[in-house]
Design an enzyme around this catalytic site. Structure first.
Site, PDB file in Angstrom:
ATOM      1  CB  CYS A  54       5.101  69.988 139.539  1.00 32.09           C
ATOM      2  SG  CYS A  54       4.936  71.408 138.435  1.00 32.09           S
ATOM      3  CB  CYS A  58       0.989  68.594 133.088  1.00 37.79           C
ATOM      4  SG  CYS A  58       1.568  70.306 133.175  1.00 37.79           S
ATOM      5  CB  CYS A  61       3.430  65.540 134.363  1.00 40.83           C
ATOM      6  SG  CYS A  61       5.129  65.779 134.952  1.00 40.83           S
ATOM      7  CB  CYS A  98      18.227  69.028 128.629  1.00 41.65           C
ATOM      8  SG  CYS A  98      18.678  69.036 126.909  1.00 41.65           S
ATOM      9  CB  CYS A 129      18.888  72.633 127.056  1.00 36.42           C
ATOM     10  SG  CYS A 129      17.099  72.756 126.842  1.00 36.42           S
ATOM     11  CB  CYS A 189      14.220  73.521 123.026  1.00 35.85           C
ATOM     12  SG  CYS A 189      13.800  71.761 123.054  1.00 35.85           S
ATOM     13  NE  ARG A 261      16.524  66.602 121.517  1.00 33.65           N
ATOM     14  CZ  ARG A 261      16.452  67.856 121.952  1.00 33.65           C
ATOM     15  NH1 ARG A 261      15.476  68.226 122.744  1.00 33.65           N
ATOM     16  NH2 ARG A 261      17.363  68.724 121.598  1.00 33.65           N
TER      17      ARG A 261
HETATM   18  N1  SAM Z   1       8.022  71.893 134.524  1.00 32.34           N
HETATM   19  C1  SAM Z   1       8.538  72.343 133.305  1.00 32.34           C
HETATM   20  C2  SAM Z   1       7.471  72.501 132.231  1.00 32.34           C
HETATM   21  O1  SAM Z   1       6.477  71.778 132.247  1.00 32.34           O
HETATM   22  O2  SAM Z   1       7.646  73.360 131.384  1.00 32.34           O
HETATM   23  C3  SAM Z   1       9.665  71.503 132.756  1.00 32.34           C
HETATM   24  C4  SAM Z   1       9.637  70.000 132.853  1.00 32.34           C
HETATM   25  S1  SAM Z   1       8.370  69.175 131.951  1.00 32.34           S
HETATM   26  C5  SAM Z   1       8.493  67.548 132.561  1.00 32.34           C
HETATM   27  C6  SAM Z   1       8.938  69.176 130.271  1.00 32.34           C
HETATM   28  C7  SAM Z   1       8.106  68.502 129.215  1.00 32.34           C
HETATM   29  O3  SAM Z   1       8.221  67.093 129.317  1.00 32.34           O
HETATM   30  C8  SAM Z   1       6.616  68.735 129.226  1.00 32.34           C
HETATM   31  O4  SAM Z   1       6.250  69.939 128.646  1.00 32.34           O
HETATM   32  C9  SAM Z   1       6.122  67.579 128.375  1.00 32.34           C
HETATM   33  O5  SAM Z   1       6.038  67.955 127.014  1.00 32.34           O
HETATM   34  C10 SAM Z   1       7.180  66.499 128.582  1.00 32.34           C
HETATM   35  N2  SAM Z   1       6.615  65.368 129.340  1.00 32.34           N
HETATM   36  C11 SAM Z   1       6.332  65.347 130.646  1.00 32.34           C
HETATM   37  N3  SAM Z   1       5.782  64.165 131.003  1.00 32.34           N
HETATM   38  C12 SAM Z   1       5.706  63.417 129.887  1.00 32.34           C
HETATM   39  C13 SAM Z   1       5.222  62.114 129.599  1.00 32.34           C
HETATM   40  N4  SAM Z   1       4.664  61.353 130.540  1.00 32.34           N
HETATM   41  N5  SAM Z   1       5.314  61.660 128.330  1.00 32.34           N
HETATM   42  C14 SAM Z   1       5.865  62.422 127.363  1.00 32.34           C
HETATM   43  N6  SAM Z   1       6.325  63.667 127.575  1.00 32.34           N
HETATM   44  C15 SAM Z   1       6.251  64.174 128.815  1.00 32.34           C
HETATM   45 FE1  SF4 Z   2       5.010  70.335 136.433  1.00 30.43          FE
HETATM   46 FE2  SF4 Z   2       5.152  68.112 135.006  1.00 30.43          FE
HETATM   47 FE3  SF4 Z   2       3.570  70.077 134.209  1.00 30.43          FE
HETATM   48 FE4  SF4 Z   2       6.250  70.402 134.079  1.00 30.43          FE
HETATM   49  S1  SF4 Z   2       5.009  68.931 132.930  1.00 30.43           S
HETATM   50  S2  SF4 Z   2       4.723  71.866 134.832  1.00 30.43           S
HETATM   51  S3  SF4 Z   2       6.867  69.208 135.883  1.00 30.43           S
HETATM   52  S4  SF4 Z   2       3.332  68.886 136.114  1.00 30.43           S
END
Ligand code: SAM
Ligand code: SF4
Ligand code: DTB
Length: 320
Positions: A54, A58, A61, A98, A129, A189, A261
């Site tokens: 990606c 973040c 992630c 989802c 979702c 959501c 949730r």
């Molecule tokens: N890429 C898209 C986005 O960021 O909107 C969708 C997938 S992203 C993985 C969805 C959500 O998962 C993130 O906004 C975050 O809140 C949650 N998430 C991701 N990694 C996480 C982690 N290590 N621990 C807890 N929540 C996590």
């Molecule tokens: Fe990409 Fe992970 Fe951020 Fe979603 S949360 S935008 S998958 S880096």
């Protein structure tokens, strides 16, 4: 009935957090009972339809190309793989499926495939979702026309702390996507992550932002950070369980009609912590052995916990 408000002040939210634990949980449980059946839990199952690489940064992630987490990148799954996973989720008792993609935003071409997935999963009688990153208004309308029930897009944290966690997309970008979803008539959501290193005030501000959206999100996922090796937050201290439970209770009080949730992080929580989260007003979980890229409690363990607590899964509201 307690009033539905979208004008919470920070002082009011802080005052809820400052209540003695028993008073806070009693208040949250009383509000919960005004709007929901107290022993019913909505169950969703997640599937990563496009994993890794990606472009966003973040810091929590596993899927950011900037984080060296050893995750194998995968192409967009084929329709058949998605339908098979959705069928399995339905058999295991999920009512919502989802689908998450590691995109900054979908291209119009990739959205064509997601539209097909949404239609096929809906045909199984499941609620749908998706979480695909930022959307344009036009893309949002295409998802609505496909029959999408929910779009997940989290605010993640407070506007003040946000820049410490993500720099490639702004808080306002997130609010814009949420407003397109709302305008298109898709259920929203949106929630956040706790344990990122934020302060107590940041947690209060996150909940205040969610509760002061023009309409409360129908679903509010509260994630505890899954500390993933190779991410900058891997060594973060684990959040105190009582702080987590308090956030669930405050979310319930601020947004009385929303499903709250208990999301990521359950593998690190005791049954007792989860039970207190349910008492504090959480009424939805992700079930299934995997979240997107990390583990979730085994379906059997969840079944055992539900049976111990006398909780029941909410019935599907879409007929096959
Ligand atoms: N890429 C898209 C986005 O960021 O909107 C969708 C997938 S992203 C993985 C969805 C959500 O998962 C993130 O906004 C975050 O809140 C949650 N998430 C991701 N990694 C996480 C982690 N290590 N621990 C807890 N929540 C996590
Ligand atoms: Fe990409 Fe992970 Fe951020 Fe979603 S949360 S935008 S998958 S880096
Ligand atoms: C949400 O708030 N939590 C889910 C879902 N929405 C997409 C994702 C949790 C991801 C946890 C880390 C992982 O498995 O990669």
């Amino acid at each position: 009935m307690s009033e539905i408000r979208n004008n919470w002040t920070l002082a009011e939210v802080d005052a809820l957090f400052a209540l003695p634990f028993n008073d806070l949980l009693f208040k949250a449980q009383a509000i919960h009972r005004q709007y929901f059946e107290p022993n019913k839990v909505q169950v969703s199952t997640l599937l990563s339809i496009k994993t890794g690489a990606c472009p966003e940064d973040c810091s929590y992630c596993s899927q950011s190309a900037r984080n060296d987490t050893g995750l194998e990148r995968e192409r967009l799954l084929a329709l058949e793989e998605v339908v098979n996973a959705a069928q399995e989720a339905r058999e295991a008792g999920a009512t919502r499926f989802c689908m998450g993609a590691a995109w900054r935003n979908p291209t119009d071409k990739s959205l064509d495939h997601v539209v097909e997935m949404v239609k096929a999963v809906k045909d199984l009688g499941l609620e749908t979702c998706v979480t695909l990153g930022m959307l344009t208004a036009e893309q949002t309308r295409r998802l609505r026309d496909a029959g999408l029930d929910y779009y997940n897009h989290n605010l993640d944290t407070s506007p003040e702390f946000y820049g410490e966690v993500i720099t490639t997309r702004s808080y306002q970008d997130r609010l814009d996507t949420l407003s397109y979803v709302r305008e298109a008539g898709i259920n929203v959501c949106s929630g956040g992550i706790l344990g990122l290193g934020e302060s107590a005030t940041d947690r209060a501000r996150l909940l205040q932002e969610l509760a002061n959206l023009p309409k409360h999100p129908e679903s509010v996922p509260i994630n505890e950070l899954v500390r993933i090796p190779g991410t900058p937050l891997a060594e973060n201290e684990k959040l105190d369980s009582f702080d987590f439970i308090r956030c669930i209770a405050v979310a319930r009080i601020l947004m009385p009609t929303s499903y709250v949730r208990l999301s990521a992080g359950r593998t690190e929580m005791s049954d007792e912590t989860q039970a207190l989260c349910f008492f504090a007003g959480a009424n939805s979980i992700f079930a299934g052995d995997r979240l997107l890229t990390t583990d979730n409690p085994a379906v059997d363990a969840d079944q055992q916990l539900f049976s111990t607590l006398g909780l029941e899964r909410e019935e599907p509201c879409v007929s096959v």
